[in-house]
Design a protein around this motif. Structure first.
Motif, PDB file in Angstrom:
ATOM      1  N   ALA A   1       0.837  -1.089  -0.177  1.00 50.72           N
ATOM      2  CA  ALA A   1      -0.081  -0.027   0.061  1.00 50.72           C
ATOM      3  C   ALA A   1       0.817   1.152  -0.071  1.00 50.72           C
ATOM      4  N   GLY A   2       2.212   1.094   0.009  1.00 49.79           N
ATOM      5  CA  GLY A   2       3.051   2.405   0.108  1.00 49.79           C
ATOM      6  C   GLY A   2       3.082   2.982   1.393  1.00 49.79           C
ATOM      7  N   LYS A   3       2.585   2.303   2.708  1.00 51.43           N
ATOM      8  CA  LYS A   3       2.401   2.779   3.774  1.00 51.43           C
ATOM      9  C   LYS A   3       3.379   2.329   4.715  1.00 51.43           C
ATOM     10  N   PRO A   4       4.698   2.067   4.644  1.00 52.24           N
ATOM     11  CA  PRO A   4       5.611   1.464   5.455  1.00 52.24           C
ATOM     12  C   PRO A   4       5.716   2.201   6.964  1.00 52.24           C
ATOM     13  N   THR A   5       5.811   1.574   7.975  1.00 54.65           N
ATOM     14  CA  THR A   5       5.943   2.220   9.183  1.00 54.65           C
ATOM     15  C   THR A   5       7.409   1.753   9.713  1.00 54.65           C
ATOM     16  N   ALA A   6       7.810   1.999  11.101  1.00 56.71           N
ATOM     17  CA  ALA A   6       9.136   1.665  11.575  1.00 56.71           C
ATOM     18  C   ALA A   6       9.031   0.269  11.736  1.00 56.71           C
ATOM     19  N   ASN A   7       8.120  -0.256  12.129  1.00 62.55           N
ATOM     20  CA  ASN A   7       8.082  -1.842  12.493  1.00 62.55           C
ATOM     21  C   ASN A   7       8.059  -2.785  10.916  1.00 62.55           C
ATOM     22  N   THR A   8       7.513  -2.192   9.921  1.00 57.44           N
ATOM     23  CA  THR A   8       7.434  -2.627   8.680  1.00 57.44           C
ATOM     24  C   THR A   8       8.997  -2.803   8.153  1.00 57.44           C
ATOM     25  N   LEU A   9       9.687  -1.737   8.246  1.00 54.98           N
ATOM     26  CA  LEU A   9      11.261  -1.509   7.715  1.00 54.98           C
ATOM     27  C   LEU A   9      11.973  -2.530   8.564  1.00 54.98           C
ATOM     28  N   LYS A  10      11.831  -2.634   9.786  1.00 52.62           N
ATOM     29  CA  LYS A  10      12.468  -3.571  10.958  1.00 52.62           C
ATOM     30  C   LYS A  10      12.198  -5.055  10.667  1.00 52.62           C
ATOM     31  N   VAL A  11      10.931  -5.321  10.069  1.00 50.25           N
ATOM     32  CA  VAL A  11      10.676  -6.842   9.768  1.00 50.25           C
ATOM     33  C   VAL A  11      10.986  -7.052   8.336  1.00 50.25           C
ATOM     34  N   MET A  12      11.056  -6.294   7.372  1.00 50.43           N
ATOM     35  CA  MET A  12      11.524  -6.395   6.189  1.00 50.43           C
ATOM     36  C   MET A  12      13.013  -6.584   5.877  1.00 50.43           C
TER      37      MET A  12
END
Length: 272
Positions: free
Chosen positions: A151-162
């Protein structure tokens, strides 16, 4: 001629050489841009004509509205079309899902349709079911964060997990932000076929020069599985220390590119 409009990006070498052209095939959930950051500029400067294919429903190719109807064999037809557009037999270079696409293409192609094949972070013969189960246990947030990326809405947790799933442990989570825009949807059919891989007949393995490479810290497909991919190709697997799944984007990409180049430089010159 394929009924779909496919985009094949051409990145010519600065000078003519007798090296075979390279055709890069991307992995699932992304497009050919993953090759443009590091690998394509590197190999251009080494004298290789580079071509990168956007599979149907990905990147600049048509078919986004019908993405979920495409399977691995449809993607293999895309590769067949791209090969037919090139001036000489290419070396096929695939990453993750792209390795499976290349295998299906080669299983039905003439023996002389490629000058060689390089399989990077390949889908193992056991398919993706084990990987999905392992991620569900070790990185349960992964499956809830993927929709945020798409969706183009990464959060800080998104970046950590990716970062922890796809990249080297040396990759800072904030550095993954630059790569998030290249992530998109993947075909449900293709995903299901990769899960069912161990229950389907294995494609024919042609006698071609082959190179198999993965990262020692690949959290998607462990490096221990490289042996089983390399075995039918009679290849010796290469493992890049501390690299993750995205070999071409990791901090270790220069080591991965150099290993691939060493193998490429040993192939016979292009014909004609």
């Amino acid at each position: 001629m394929t009924a779909r409009r496919l985009k094949i990006h051409h990145h010519p070498a600065p000078h003519h050489s007798q090296r075979p052209p390279l055709l890069f095939v991307h992995c699932g959930y992304t497009n050919s841009r993953c090759w443009e950051h590091n690998f394509i500029p590197y190999f251009q400067q080494k004298g290789y004509d580079c071509h990168a294919l956007d599979l149907s429903g990905h990147g600049e190719s048509a078919g986004h509205e019908r993405l979920h109807h495409f399977g691995i064999r449809d993607y293999a037809h895309d590769v067949a079309h791209a090969v037919g557009e090139l001036p000489a037999r290419p070396v096929l270079i695939g990453h993750s899902m792209g390795t499976l696409v290349i295998r299906h293409y080669l299983s039905g192609a003439p023996a002389d349709s490629a000058a060689g094949v390089a399989l990077l972070s390949p889908v193992p013969p056991t398919g993706t079911g084990g990987s999905a189960s392992r991620l569900a246990l070790q990185q349960p947030d992964f499956f809830t964060e993927i929709p945020n990326v798409i969706a183009g809405k990464p959060t800080a947790n998104t970046l950590k997990v990716m970062a922890s799933v796809y990249f080297s442990p040396d990759m800072r989570p904030e550095d993954t932000l630059q790569f998030m825009p290249m992530i998109g949807n993947e075909s449900d059919q293709a995903v299901a076929e990769m899960v069912a891989l161990p229950f389907t007949p294995a494609p024919r393995t042609p006698r071609l020069p082959a190179f198999v490479m993965g990262g020692s810290h690949d959290a998607v497909f462990p490096a221990s599985m490289l042996f089983f991919t390399a075995l039918p190709w009679r290849a010796r697997p290469v493992t890049i220390d501390r690299a993750g799944h995205m070999l071409m984007l990791d901090p270790q990409w220069p080591q991965a590119a150099a290993a691939l180049q060493h193998w490429l430089d040993g192939l016979p010159p292009r014909e004609g």
